[in-house]
Scaffold this active site. Structure first.
Site, mmCIF file in Angstrom:
data_model
loop_
_atom_site.group_PDB
_atom_site.id
_atom_site.type_symbol
_atom_site.label_atom_id
_atom_site.label_comp_id
_atom_site.label_asym_id
_atom_site.label_seq_id
_atom_site.Cartn_x
_atom_site.Cartn_y
_atom_site.Cartn_z
ATOM 1 N N ASP A 62 -39.838 53.254 -26.255
ATOM 2 C CA ASP A 62 -41.234 53.711 -26.306
ATOM 3 C C ASP A 62 -41.561 54.517 -27.566
ATOM 4 O O ASP A 62 -42.633 54.351 -28.144
ATOM 5 C CB ASP A 62 -41.569 54.548 -25.058
ATOM 6 N N CYS A 76 -55.530 48.113 -37.168
ATOM 7 C CA CYS A 76 -54.966 46.752 -37.094
ATOM 8 C C CYS A 76 -53.473 46.858 -37.403
ATOM 9 O O CYS A 76 -53.114 47.313 -38.488
ATOM 10 C CB CYS A 76 -55.527 45.864 -38.192
ATOM 11 N N THR A 97 -34.071 52.988 -21.596
ATOM 12 C CA THR A 97 -33.782 51.921 -20.627
ATOM 13 C C THR A 97 -32.353 51.421 -20.709
ATOM 14 O O THR A 97 -31.734 51.091 -19.700
ATOM 15 C CB THR A 97 -34.726 50.722 -20.890
ATOM 16 N N ASP A 152 -35.823 59.888 -21.063
ATOM 17 C CA ASP A 152 -36.714 58.754 -21.306
ATOM 18 C C ASP A 152 -37.437 59.147 -22.594
ATOM 19 O O ASP A 152 -37.911 60.282 -22.728
ATOM 20 C CB ASP A 152 -37.704 58.647 -20.136
ATOM 21 N N SER A 153 -37.539 58.225 -23.546
ATOM 22 C CA SER A 153 -38.045 58.634 -24.865
ATOM 23 C C SER A 153 -39.523 59.012 -24.840
ATOM 24 O O SER A 153 -40.045 59.511 -25.835
ATOM 25 C CB SER A 153 -37.773 57.558 -25.911
ATOM 26 N N SER A 154 -40.188 58.816 -23.713
ATOM 27 C CA SER A 154 -41.569 59.311 -23.603
ATOM 28 C C SER A 154 -41.575 60.838 -23.618
ATOM 29 O O SER A 154 -42.609 61.460 -23.841
ATOM 30 C CB SER A 154 -42.211 58.823 -22.308
HETATM 31 N N1 ASP Z 1 -39.399 54.390 -21.111
HETATM 32 C C1 ASP Z 1 -38.226 53.911 -21.788
HETATM 33 C C2 ASP Z 1 -37.933 54.852 -22.944
HETATM 34 O O1 ASP Z 1 -38.579 54.783 -23.947
HETATM 35 C C3 ASP Z 1 -38.460 52.510 -22.278
HETATM 36 C C4 ASP Z 1 -37.305 51.887 -23.013
HETATM 37 O O2 ASP Z 1 -36.279 52.447 -23.287
HETATM 38 O O3 ASP Z 1 -37.439 50.689 -23.345
HETATM 39 O O4 ASP Z 1 -37.066 55.691 -22.836
#
Ligand code: ASP
Length: 345
Positions: free
Chosen positions: A93, A280, A16, A60-62
């Site tokens: 992420d 948890c 982001t 995007d780190s996803s």
């Molecule tokens: N989807 C974005 C990522 O992980 C979210 C972020 O950077 O906060 O690349």
């Protein structure tokens, strides 16, 4: 004597922090690095020499993969002697997974590797990214008597510096996105940067950095829930499977139904490693405290103590990649190798 400025390698992987809105559909997508540097003229005012490198493509780190972890770790390894510290701009992420993976892949690390990112892109007025990058660079440059103050893989985010392999992404909207439930902050940041030296890894002797890039991902993650069916058996019977993390209730508890325990028992007898981690966020596994974990203990399920799921997964990948002998892997699971777990409170 002329003081040589501290040198920092800034690695931009995406996230982001560097995103812009797609004019067509309004969703956030990564922008290139030149644009990021334009948004951050303040970097020129820092008392250090910054060299910036961008991934191509930025992600995007996803979309994070083991190959990207290898790419980051190799960049650090190749540039290790030329820089005093490393700052990695990364999406939030999967930042805790990357920080955990790097902590295992970089053995005998004696320089700071600080990951940071943002909840709002740098181009937005209320961005948290500016402060995060500037402070991360200050921390990566900080030295005392010529030695790095924080020679660890860390996450810096919104006023807190955490040991990376102790973190979890906790909030998707608040600026303080990360928590370290079981280990104190390594530094708290306000007007001053206050280092909690007693919790920071201390270097005994200078050693060269070693890099391990063999990560074995033949592992699975199973979360227990009331009413679950015995689908766990099909996971445990998957062909190449080597290890499973079972996310259990509270202090490491799971059903004592025969179908569950029999599946676990037969998997362990087939040589599959099973690790007990609490679902948890602030919970630690105490196997045997309740009857509902005693059977698992007796069958050979390993205690993850207070390790996070992120650290447990990446630790397993690292150990399975490193040791052919499963007994060696089992030996290291409940023991700390990079400060990722505490056996006692
Ligand atoms: N989807 C974005 C990522 O992980 C979210 C972020 O950077 O906060 O690349």
């Amino acid at each position: 004597m002329v003081k040589t400025p501290t040198s920092i390698l800034l690695i931009y992987t995406g996230g982001t922090i560097g995103m812009v809105q797609d004019p067509e559909n309004g969703s956030l997508m990564p922008m290139d690095f030149e644009n990021i540097l334009i948004q951050l003229p303040e970097l020129k005012r820092l008392d250090c020499c910054i060299t910036a490198l961008s991934f191509d493509p930025i992600i995007d780190s996803s979309n994070m993969t083991i190959d990207t972890w290898i790419k980051i770790s190799e960049l650090i390894y190749k540039n290790y002697n030329a820089f005093d510290g490393f700052v990695i701009l990364h999406g939030t992420d999967t930042m805790s997974f990357t920080a955990s993976a790097l902590s295992f892949m970089l053995d005998d690390l004696q320089k700071p590797v600080i990951l940071t990112g943002a909840q709002l892109p740098l181009g937005m007025l209320r961005t948290d990214g500016k402060e995060n990058i500037i402070t991360a660079i200050e921390i990566a440059s900080a030295k005392l008597k010529g030695k790095a103050i924080v020679p660890e893989v860390c996450i810096y985010f919104e006023n807190n510096l955490f040991r990376g392999n102790r973190t979890t992404k906790h909030y998707s909207e608040k600026f303080n996105a990360f928590k370290s439930h079981h280990y104190p902050a390594l530094a708290e940041i306000g007007v001053n940067i206050n280092y909690n030296t007693q919790f920071i890894h201390q270097i005994d002797e200078p050693l060269p950095l070693k890099l391990s890039t063999k990560m074995d991902n033949r592992i699975a993650l199973v979360k227990i829930f009331p009413g679950m069916k015995n689908f766990i058996n099909s996971v445990l019977e998957s062909k190449e499977l080597k290890a499973v993390i079972v996310e259990t209730y509270g202090t490491g508890n799971a059903p004592t139904h025969n179908w569950f325990l029999d599946s676990i028992d037969s998997a362990i007898k087939r040589g599959i490693i099973i690790v007990n981690v609490s679902q948890c966020p602030g919970g630690r596994v105490e196997m045997g405290k309740y009857e509902t974990s005693l059977d698992m203990l007796n069958k050979g399920v390993l205690n993850g103590y207070d390790i996070t799921t992120e650290a447990a997964l990446t630790k397993l990948m690292y150990l399975l990649g490193r040791y052919d002998d499963l007994e060696e892997v089992k030996y290291w699971i409940p023991r700390s190798i990079r400060g990722e777990l505490s056996m006692s409170c």
